[in-house]
Design a protein around this motif. Structure first.
Motif, short mmCIF file in Angstrom:
data_model
loop_
_atom_site.label_atom_id
_atom_site.label_comp_id
_atom_site.label_asym_id
_atom_site.label_seq_id
_atom_site.Cartn_x
_atom_site.Cartn_y
_atom_site.Cartn_z
N UNK A 29 -32.99 34.51 -0.73
CA UNK A 29 -32.97 34.13 -2.00
C UNK A 29 -33.46 35.31 -2.98
N UNK A 30 -33.42 36.47 -2.69
CA UNK A 30 -33.89 37.64 -3.47
C UNK A 30 -34.96 38.41 -2.88
N UNK A 63 -39.03 30.85 0.77
CA UNK A 63 -38.20 32.17 1.40
C UNK A 63 -38.84 32.22 2.90
N UNK A 64 -39.92 32.36 3.30
CA UNK A 64 -40.68 32.22 4.58
C UNK A 64 -39.81 31.20 5.50
N UNK A 68 -35.01 34.71 8.29
CA UNK A 68 -35.05 34.97 9.62
C UNK A 68 -35.81 36.10 10.12
N UNK A 69 -35.94 37.06 9.06
CA UNK A 69 -37.01 38.09 9.27
C UNK A 69 -37.72 38.43 8.18
N UNK A 70 -38.87 39.07 8.34
CA UNK A 70 -39.85 39.48 7.48
C UNK A 70 -40.37 40.58 7.70
N UNK A 71 -41.17 41.46 6.81
CA UNK A 71 -41.45 42.89 7.12
C UNK A 71 -43.10 42.68 6.54
#
Length: 75
Positions: A29-30, A63-64, A68-71
């Motif tokens: 979503x940005x 967003x979480x 699918x991925x987070x940094x």
């Protein structure tokens, strides 16, 4: 890249304990970036877990839920 991979568990545990704030980054979503306090929970014989706090009203929660991925960037 593999050359940037850190696998020294003692170093990583020390690093996570010394640097207890991180930028949480997602792109669903940005671009979403939140500074979050973290706690590292070591697991004998394993890598452990990183816990963080994100306020319920923070828009990055949506967003979480879909990301699918987070940094994490520790600072």
């Amino acid at each position: 890249p593999e050359r940037h991979r850190e696998a020294d568990r003692a170093f990583l545990e020390s690093f996570f304990n010394d640097y207890s704030f991180a930028m949480l980054i997602t792109t669903h979503g940005g671009l979403n970036v939140s500074n979050v306090p973290t706690v590292f929970e070591a697991k004998p014989g394993g890598w452990g877990k990183i816990w963080w706090h994100l306020a319920k009203s923070n828009g990055q929660n949506a967003a979480l839920a879909e990301a699918a991925e987070a940094t994490f960037v520790f600072h």
